[in-house]
Design an enzyme around this catalytic site. Structure first.
Site, PDB file in Angstrom:
ATOM      1  N   SER A  13       0.852  -1.205   0.000  1.00 52.72           N
ATOM      2  CA  SER A  13       0.000   0.000   0.000  1.00 52.72           C
ATOM      3  C   SER A  13       0.881   1.247   0.000  1.00 52.72           C
ATOM      4  CB  SER A  13      -0.904   0.001   1.249  1.00 52.72           C
ATOM      5  OG  SER A  13      -0.120  -0.006   2.423  1.00 52.72           O
ATOM      6  N   SER A 135      11.575  10.167   7.688  1.00 49.85           N
ATOM      7  CA  SER A 135      10.360  10.885   8.080  1.00 49.85           C
ATOM      8  C   SER A 135      10.745  12.239   8.658  1.00 49.85           C
ATOM      9  CB  SER A 135       9.613  10.081   9.148  1.00 49.85           C
ATOM     10  OG  SER A 135       8.582  10.851   9.723  1.00 49.85           O
ATOM     11  N   TYR A 148       9.148   5.260  17.046  1.00 50.59           N
ATOM     12  CA  TYR A 148       9.185   5.498  15.601  1.00 50.59           C
ATOM     13  C   TYR A 148      10.263   6.537  15.277  1.00 50.59           C
ATOM     14  CZ  TYR A 148       7.313   7.016  11.002  1.00 50.59           C
ATOM     15  OH  TYR A 148       7.150   7.352   9.677  1.00 50.59           O
ATOM     16  N   LYS A 152      13.749   6.693  12.875  1.00 48.23           N
ATOM     17  CA  LYS A 152      13.920   7.608  11.739  1.00 48.23           C
ATOM     18  C   LYS A 152      15.149   8.503  11.952  1.00 48.23           C
ATOM     19  CE  LYS A 152      10.310   6.085   9.407  1.00 48.23           C
ATOM     20  NZ  LYS A 152      10.491   5.302   8.174  1.00 48.23           N
TER      21      LYS A 152
HETATM   22  N1  LIG Z   1       2.418   8.354   5.290  1.00 51.29           N
HETATM   23  C1  LIG Z   1       3.082   9.181   6.071  1.00 51.29           C
HETATM   24  O1  LIG Z   1       2.523  10.143   6.629  1.00 51.29           O
HETATM   25  C2  LIG Z   1       4.549   8.973   6.278  1.00 51.29           C
HETATM   26  C3  LIG Z   1       5.308  10.038   6.779  1.00 51.29           C
HETATM   27  C4  LIG Z   1       6.660   9.878   6.968  1.00 51.29           C
HETATM   28  C5  LIG Z   1       7.254   8.678   6.643  1.00 51.29           C
HETATM   29  N2  LIG Z   1       6.503   7.645   6.171  1.00 51.29           N
HETATM   30  C6  LIG Z   1       7.181   6.373   5.864  1.00 51.29           C
HETATM   31  O2  LIG Z   1       6.791   5.898   4.601  1.00 51.29           O
HETATM   32  C7  LIG Z   1       7.034   4.498   4.532  1.00 51.29           C
HETATM   33  C8  LIG Z   1       5.853   3.828   3.878  1.00 51.29           C
HETATM   34  O3  LIG Z   1       4.710   3.988   4.685  1.00 51.29           O
HETATM   35  P1  LIG Z   1       3.301   4.433   4.101  1.00 51.29           P
HETATM   36  O4  LIG Z   1       3.049   5.788   4.599  1.00 51.29           O
HETATM   37  O5  LIG Z   1       3.237   4.166   2.664  1.00 51.29           O
HETATM   38  O6  LIG Z   1       2.334   3.487   4.953  1.00 51.29           O
HETATM   39  P2  LIG Z   1       1.560   2.161   4.574  1.00 51.29           P
HETATM   40  O7  LIG Z   1       0.552   2.433   3.522  1.00 51.29           O
HETATM   41  O8  LIG Z   1       1.081   1.628   5.890  1.00 51.29           O
HETATM   42  O9  LIG Z   1       2.682   1.209   3.978  1.00 51.29           O
HETATM   43  C9  LIG Z   1       3.651   0.618   4.794  1.00 51.29           C
HETATM   44  C10 LIG Z   1       4.227  -0.574   4.071  1.00 51.29           C
HETATM   45  O10 LIG Z   1       5.266  -1.141   4.874  1.00 51.29           O
HETATM   46  C11 LIG Z   1       5.040  -2.540   4.925  1.00 51.29           C
HETATM   47  N3  LIG Z   1       5.651  -3.209   6.059  1.00 51.29           N
HETATM   48  C12 LIG Z   1       5.443  -2.992   7.374  1.00 51.29           C
HETATM   49  N4  LIG Z   1       6.177  -3.852   8.093  1.00 51.29           N
HETATM   50  C13 LIG Z   1       6.864  -4.633   7.211  1.00 51.29           C
HETATM   51  C14 LIG Z   1       7.789  -5.693   7.321  1.00 51.29           C
HETATM   52  N5  LIG Z   1       8.163  -6.168   8.502  1.00 51.29           N
HETATM   53  N6  LIG Z   1       8.322  -6.223   6.190  1.00 51.29           N
HETATM   54  C15 LIG Z   1       7.942  -5.778   4.985  1.00 51.29           C
HETATM   55  N7  LIG Z   1       7.054  -4.789   4.804  1.00 51.29           N
HETATM   56  C16 LIG Z   1       6.519  -4.227   5.908  1.00 51.29           C
HETATM   57  C17 LIG Z   1       3.528  -2.677   4.941  1.00 51.29           C
HETATM   58  O11 LIG Z   1       3.154  -4.011   4.645  1.00 51.29           O
HETATM   59  P3  LIG Z   1       1.874  -4.723   5.312  1.00 51.29           P
HETATM   60  O12 LIG Z   1       0.707  -4.383   4.461  1.00 51.29           O
HETATM   61  O13 LIG Z   1       2.230  -6.169   5.295  1.00 51.29           O
HETATM   62  O14 LIG Z   1       1.742  -4.178   6.712  1.00 51.29           O
HETATM   63  C18 LIG Z   1       3.189  -1.680   3.852  1.00 51.29           C
HETATM   64  O15 LIG Z   1       3.401  -2.251   2.586  1.00 51.29           O
HETATM   65  C19 LIG Z   1       7.290   4.043   5.978  1.00 51.29           C
HETATM   66  O16 LIG Z   1       8.671   3.841   6.163  1.00 51.29           O
HETATM   67  C20 LIG Z   1       6.819   5.237   6.804  1.00 51.29           C
HETATM   68  O17 LIG Z   1       7.490   5.337   8.037  1.00 51.29           O
HETATM   69  C21 LIG Z   1       5.164   7.760   5.966  1.00 51.29           C
END
Ligand SMILES: NC(=O)c1ccc[n+]([C@@H]2O[C@H](COP(=O)([O-])OP(=O)(O)OC[C@H]3O[C@@H](n4cnc5c(N)ncnc54)[C@H](OP(=O)(O)O)[C@@H]3O)[C@@H](O)[C@H]2O)c1
Length: 297
Positions: A13, A135, A148, A152
């Site tokens: 996702s 992040s 978290y 980061k």
């Molecule tokens: N969205 C924000 O506001 C934001 C802001 C700053 C940084 N980020 C960073 O962006 C990155 C992506 O997050 P997102 O925002 O796109 O959220 P997301 O939609 O929840 O996607 C997170 C992804 O990480 C995967 N994941 C979690 N644990 C895992 C593991 N042990 N091994 C392999 N995959 C794993 C999830 O897979 P599952 O479906 O299996 O859980 C999912 O595919 C993260 O590093 C997050 O910290 C996001």
């Protein structure tokens, strides 16, 4: 530029899914990875991406074997995107050490292990870029985010060390960047992904209830568009689009909220350095004392 080979973690996702779709749309080759890939990445079957099961918390030897398998698909890996991550929420005093360690396994040791698996191939081909999805939490921690934010912050240090080691030892054609997104509309704040445990210290109860409400309010009200965020990350990594003609920066905030936090912290830190300069530099051993000590040797 000839088509690139991308290896992307956490593709079920959010940013990861967007990375897969947008890099394929460029005509690039993509290895999309995720845990429980046969179900979680089923929607990416038939897109042209190679799907690989990869949980970033696996032991390092297993991850190395997976990376080897990934490398064999196209005979190279040009771009690694360390994207997988999740938000472990809880106050410092309340969060069990197990949960803090769990956060580090996914958010820090995972990217570290995957990167160590890919670097031998990049060194061999003398080319490659490793991106960490850090992040704005790597610049400032908000309440209940220590597990978290600490990861980061750690990614910031890891990226800087890799940048200096590779500049000194190997090739400037192997590059590293950490992206620092603000709030983006992905699944990170969904109620299935953020686990809220009941308070075990009564003084924290009201505070935690307020945090739960705040986080629920963030979900799908975030300012950032993940499709645009990923488009800008790809531009930056490939020196195209809005990054045309620019060198890869060592780090990059993404989103106006992130920019605001980063700017404010830089300004506050410069002010602190000015206000406290006398005390800060007063700990040095004066050069004259060094010279006199040498003269007595
Ligand atoms: N969205 C924000 O506001 C934001 C802001 C700053 C940084 N980020 C960073 O962006 C990155 C992506 O997050 P997102 O925002 O796109 O959220 P997301 O939609 O929840 O996607 C997170 C992804 O990480 C995967 N994941 C979690 N644990 C895992 C593991 N042990 N091994 C392999 N995959 C794993 C999830 O897979 P599952 O479906 O299996 O859980 C999912 O595919 C993260 O590093 C997050 O910290 C996001």
């Amino acid at each position: 530029m000839a088509s690139l080979v991308w290896l992307i973690t956490g593709c079920s996702s959010g940013f990861g899914e967007q990375f897969v779709l947008q890099t394929l749309a460029r005509g690039d080759k993509v290895i999309a990875t995720g845990r429980n890939a046969s179900t979680k990445l089923a929607h990416l079957q038939g897109t042209g991406a190679t799907i690989l099961d990869l949980d970033v918390t696996m032991p390092e030897a297993e991850i190395a074997a997976k990376i080897k398998e990934a490398h064999q698909v196209f005979g190279r890996i040009d771009m690694l995107v360390n994207n997988a991550g999740y938000l472990e929420s809880g106050a410092v005093e309340e969060l069990s050490l197990d949960r803090v360690q769990r956060s580090f396994e996914t958010n820090y040791f995972g990217p570290l292990k995957v990167t160590r698996g890919v670097l031998p191939f990049m060194r061999e081909q003398k080319f490659g870029t490793v991106a960490f999805v850090g992040s704005v939490g790597g610049w400032g921690a908000v309440p209940n985010s220590s597990a978290y934010a600490a990861c980061k912050y750690a990614l910031e240090g890891l990226t800087e060390a890799l940048q200096s080691e590779f500049a000194a030892l190997f090739s400037r054609d192997i590059q590293f960047i950490v992206f620092e997104p603000g709030y983006f509309r992905t699944e990170i704040f969904s109620s299935t992904n953020v686990v809220h445990l009941p308070s075990n210290i009564p003084e924290y109860q009201a505070f935690n209830n307020a945090t739960v409400q705040r986080q629920k309010g963030i979900y799908h009200n975030e300012k950032g568009d993940p499709a645009k965020g990923v488009a800008r990350m790809i531009d930056t990594l490939t020196g195209s689009g809005m990054a045309e003609g620019k060198k890869l920066p060592p780090r990059l905030p993404l989103g106006s909220d992130s920019l605001q936090v980063v700017r404010a912290k830089c300004q506050a830190t410069l002010k602190l350095c000015d206000e406290w300069e006398d005390l800060i530099v007063s700990t040095d051993i004066p050069a004259e004392a060094d010279r006199q000590a040498e003269a007595h040797l």
